[in-house]
Design an enzyme around this catalytic site. Structure first.
Site, PDB file in Angstrom:
ATOM      1  CG  HIS A 193      43.150  40.042  29.525  1.00  0.00           C
ATOM      2  ND1 HIS A 193      42.194  40.439  30.438  1.00  0.00           N
ATOM      3  CD2 HIS A 193      42.851  40.691  28.371  1.00  0.00           C
ATOM      4  CE1 HIS A 193      41.358  41.283  29.856  1.00  0.00           C
ATOM      5  NE2 HIS A 193      41.730  41.457  28.608  1.00  0.00           N
ATOM      6  CE  LYS A 219      33.729  38.998  25.126  1.00  0.00           C
ATOM      7  NZ  LYS A 219      34.955  39.067  24.304  1.00  0.00           N
ATOM      8  CG  HIS A 261      39.255  48.181  30.528  1.00  0.00           C
ATOM      9  ND1 HIS A 261      39.718  49.397  30.135  1.00  0.00           N
ATOM     10  CD2 HIS A 261      39.936  47.283  29.773  1.00  0.00           C
ATOM     11  CE1 HIS A 261      40.611  49.271  29.172  1.00  0.00           C
ATOM     12  NE2 HIS A 261      40.759  47.987  28.935  1.00  0.00           N
ATOM     13  NE  ARG A 281      38.150  48.966  19.579  1.00  0.00           N
ATOM     14  CZ  ARG A 281      38.449  49.627  20.694  1.00  0.00           C
ATOM     15  NH1 ARG A 281      37.889  50.799  20.928  1.00  0.00           N
ATOM     16  NH2 ARG A 281      39.281  49.129  21.567  1.00  0.00           N
ATOM     17  CD  GLN A 294      44.238  49.740  27.309  1.00  0.00           C
ATOM     18  OE1 GLN A 294      43.924  50.242  28.385  1.00  0.00           O
ATOM     19  NE2 GLN A 294      44.183  48.447  27.099  1.00  0.00           N
ATOM     20  CB  SER A 334      46.774  52.632  19.866  1.00  0.00           C
ATOM     21  OG  SER A 334      48.055  53.069  20.261  1.00  0.00           O
ATOM     22  N   GLY A 348      31.515  36.006  27.233  1.00  0.00           N
ATOM     23  CA  GLY A 348      31.985  36.349  28.564  1.00  0.00           C
ATOM     24  C   GLY A 348      33.459  36.649  28.615  1.00  0.00           C
ATOM     25  CG  ASN A 349      36.556  39.421  30.488  1.00  0.00           C
ATOM     26  OD1 ASN A 349      36.532  40.245  31.384  1.00  0.00           O
ATOM     27  ND2 ASN A 349      37.682  39.075  29.906  1.00  0.00           N
TER      28      ASN A 349
END
Length: 731
Positions: free
Chosen positions: A45, A87, A91, A112, A236, A309, A527-528
């Site tokens: 990740h 972006k 999840h 964020r 989270q 967190s 990206g991811n």
């Protein structure tokens, strides 16, 4: 302190040879805190160890690109000193385990990433994928995810303007939740995460640190098994009200000249944020963990460093600006603590109870992280099916249309998007349900369009073609609202990279994405990658989600898909060859799952799209919609439903069979509505640019008349399209 051995390293998700490499780099065995840091930074990740090699091949530069991949988000120029930061992130694993919090914190995290660059979020989008509607978990997962997305986005006051939802049995054991955010910033007020300067204060701001989310990044880099319930503590917990305070406090601080660098504490929390900032600045960083605000007692250095967190940021300030910054965060009732400083050691050094508890060279965590050239299998282009003409000619168009319009992947998703606040901030000028969401740049005539798309079926059938197609789909969705496409972000969702077939799907999808982006001048700016989307040995269908962003220079020229006026003409832009393999028709009506996806002709995609933009610029288009899932008749039906108008198709026989013409999924096509008096002007431009078109019919009231056997009222079309999801969620 726990004595580290190979088994503990394996329990942290590291491989035997990776643990051996860590010991060699450190010239000693790491302690438990150091091992935790390595496990976080070296997992899939955070390190992209299986994908970096291939991602490097994507086109990332363009005349409008200010910042490409490598930062918290990508940035593009939209003229007049304005820029858009955007972006998309996954999840997936957290949302399958705990759908509400998983989806909510996905939205919070991506926002964020955007506001840490100085941009105020102006729009959210999402791409969510669930198992078969018959699967016993699907309904609750869908409900939880939608409530989570709405709960967070609505509370923080950012509109959710577009999205995509699909159902497929390959997601039964692993749903996908991809969240996307756009933010607006002045070009001269963009903030980056590169640390600079020595002995600069390192500041922790936001919420206190707890034990939620520990090993969250590691969990995102592993497959699911029977022990899934035990992983709930790694999900989270989000608080959108705190995030709203954090957003306002950060933007207030950024309006001055105090901030050197700023980084969201996302996956791997304080570990990744501190190390990435130091690495980019080629510096060291020293942190006193006793200074980190904690909400739980007796937290260990290991827990403090790996906590995920939410609603936390790490900032490097100019010397002497601490008091000014603290006043701002005190005003917004947020924690503010000077926890360390930048150094020239090029190490991360952690102290706790006056003892050094970790000392690791930054380059061992970043530059020396593993990079694998994994084995992969090339996919063969499947052979075309020979669909028997006599079989499809027996079918009644009206009955087929009813099944297609009510299909879970085509039906209206208003049950979902009506739970999102899509008009907050007052600048949404095209709501969900169209080709793209559109928001006005506040106080100007400019507007930004955004869409998110994926096509797992095509990518599964032939990854190279599927990768190209999903980029082209994004391109068409932007053009259909009158936007000039600028750039994309991608979220690449795949199964295990250790499986050669899955890895092959990834490599070839990326190749297809790259080829289309290069040709269309539609670069990838952020990206991811999300691997290990599988339960036991069963992976999902390859699902690259593409988030496209484009600019409308004058929002009064924006196009919508609803038919406008009776007697206007309806044209099809682009050639219909009758491609039936992998169509919704073949899969849901004929139960035929084999065959190749439709071919992609990048020249036609570019030419057809640019020509349509030319027509829009000349005020010759009244409405437009791209042709995708379900073919021409599905696209026309949706335009009828939106505009409460009908269409009478021309009586001239289609040049292929009616079913093939109406339900095939050839690419590069649009439906457009034009005024009768403009026909000659429109066809002249189309012919001049060598764009194929068909005169489909004209707009009438109340009915869609395809031929003398097929007449459907608008109320029937609405009923077919809008009933399924509402009924499913009520049942």
């Amino acid at each position: 302190m726990t004595k580290v051995n190979e088994q503990i390293a394996l329990d942290h998700g590291l491989k035997k040879d990776e643990f051996k490499k860590i010991c060699e780099l450190l010239k000693r065995i790491p302690n438990i805190t150091e091992l935790g840091i390595f496990s976080a930074m070296w997992n899939e990740h955070c390190s992209y160890k299986s994908s970096r090699l291939h991602l490097k091949k994507l086109p990332t530069k363009g005349t409008k690109v200010i910042q490409g991949p490598g930062e918290n988000a990508g940035v593009i120029d939209i003229d007049d000193g304005d820029a858009i930061v955007f972006k998309i992130e996954s999840h997936n694993h957290p949302s399958f385990i705990e759908p509400y919090q998983g989806a909510a914190t996905g939205v919070g995290g991506i926002m964020r990433d955007v506001f840490t660059m100085g941009a105020r979020p102006i729009a959210n989008l999402n791409s969510i994928h669930f198992g078969s509607p018959q699967n016993k978990k699907t309904k609750n997962l869908l409900r939880g995810v939608v409530h989570g997305i709405g709960g967070y986005g609505n509370c923080i006051g950012v509109p959710t303007v577009a999205g995509q939802t699909s159902f497929d049995s390959s997601y039964n054991g692993n749903i996908l939740v991809n969240a996307m955010t756009l933010g607006l910033v002045r070009k001269d007020k963009i903030f980056y995460s590169k640390a600079a300067g020595l002995n600069k204060p390192v500041i922790y701001v936001g919420s206190k640190t707890g034990r939620d989310g520990i090993h969250g990044a590691s969990m995102a880099s592993a497959s699911f098994d029977e022990k899934i319930e035990e992983k709930k503590p790694t999900v989270q917990v989000g608080d959108p009200f705190t995030e709203k305070l954090l957003l306002e406090a950060c933007l207030e601080l950024m309006s001055g000249d105090s901030v050197i660098a700023i980084q969201d504490m996302g996956a791997a929390g304080l570990t990744s944020s501190s190390i990435e900032m130091a690495s980019k600045g080629n510096l060291g960083i020293e942190i006193n963990l006793n200074k980190v605000p904690c909400r739980e007692s007796k937290m260990t250095p290991y827990e403090i460093m790996l906590s995920e967190s939410q609603e936390r940021m790490l900032i490097i300030l100019e010397n002497g600006k601490e008091d000014l910054a603290k006043k701002i965060f005190d005003k917004w009732n947020l924690d503010f603590s000077v926890i360390g400083k930048t150094t020239d050691t090029k190490n991360i050094e952690l102290y706790f109870d006056k003892e050094q508890v970790a000392k690791i060279p930054i380059n061992t965590l970043v530059e020396n992280s593993p990079m694998y050239d994994r084995k992969w299998k090339k996919a063969k282009l499947p052979k075309k099916n020979k669909i028997k003409k006599e079989t499809i000619n027996k079918l009644k168009i009206k009955e087929v249309l009813k099944k297609i319009l009510s299909h879970p992947n085509v039906c209206s998703k208003d049950w979902i998007w009506q739970q999102y606040d899509h008009t907050v901030m007052g600048d949404t000028i095209q709501k969900p349900g169209g080709d793209s969401g559109v928001v006005r740049v506040h106080g100007t005539n400019k507007a930004v369009a955004a869409s998110v798309d994926s096509s797992a079926v095509y990518c599964w059938a032939h990854p190279l073609t599927g990768g190209k197609q999903v980029v082209c789909e994004s391109w068409r969705n932007l053009i259909s609202v009158g936007a000039t496409p600028i750039a994309i972000t991608n979220c690449l969702n795949f199964g295990s990279p250790e499986n050669e077939e899955n890895m092959g799907e990834f490599v070839e999808c990326v190749e297809g994405i790259g080829e289309a982006c290069e040709y269309l001048k539609f670069p990838v700016v952020s990206g991811n990658v999300s691997f290990y989307n599988q339960t036991k040995e069963v992976g999902i269908k390859p699902t690259p989600s593409i988030g496209g962003v484009g600019l409308i220079k004058d929002y009064t020229q924006m196009i919508t898909m609803d038919f406008k006026e009776t007697d206007n003409l309806v044209l099809v832009i682009g050639k219909t060859e009758g491609h039936m393999d992998q169509t919704l028709f073949a899969r849901s009506i004929l139960d035929e799952k084999n065959g190749p996806p439709p071919e992609i002709n990048l020249f036609n995609e570019k030419n057809n799209g640019e020509t349509l933009l030319q027509l829009i610029k000349n005020n010759l288009i009244k409405s437009a919609h791209d042709v995708s899932l379900g073919g021409i008749i599905t696209a026309v039906s949706k335009m009828c439903i939106k505009g409460n108008k009908g269409v009478e198709f021309n009586k001239s026989k289609f040049y292929i069979s009616d079913i093939e013409y109406l339900f095939s999924e050839d690419q590069g096509r649009y439906i457009i509505e034009i005024d009768t008096v403009d026909l000659k002007k429109v066809t002249n431009i189309l012919e001049k640019n060598s764009v194929h078109y068909d005169k489909l019919g004209k707009i009438i009231d109340n009915y869609m008349i395809v031929n003398h056997k097929t007449k459907v009222t608008i109320d029937e079309l609405k009923s077919y399209n809008t009933t399924w999801l509402n009924s499913y969620m009520r049942s």
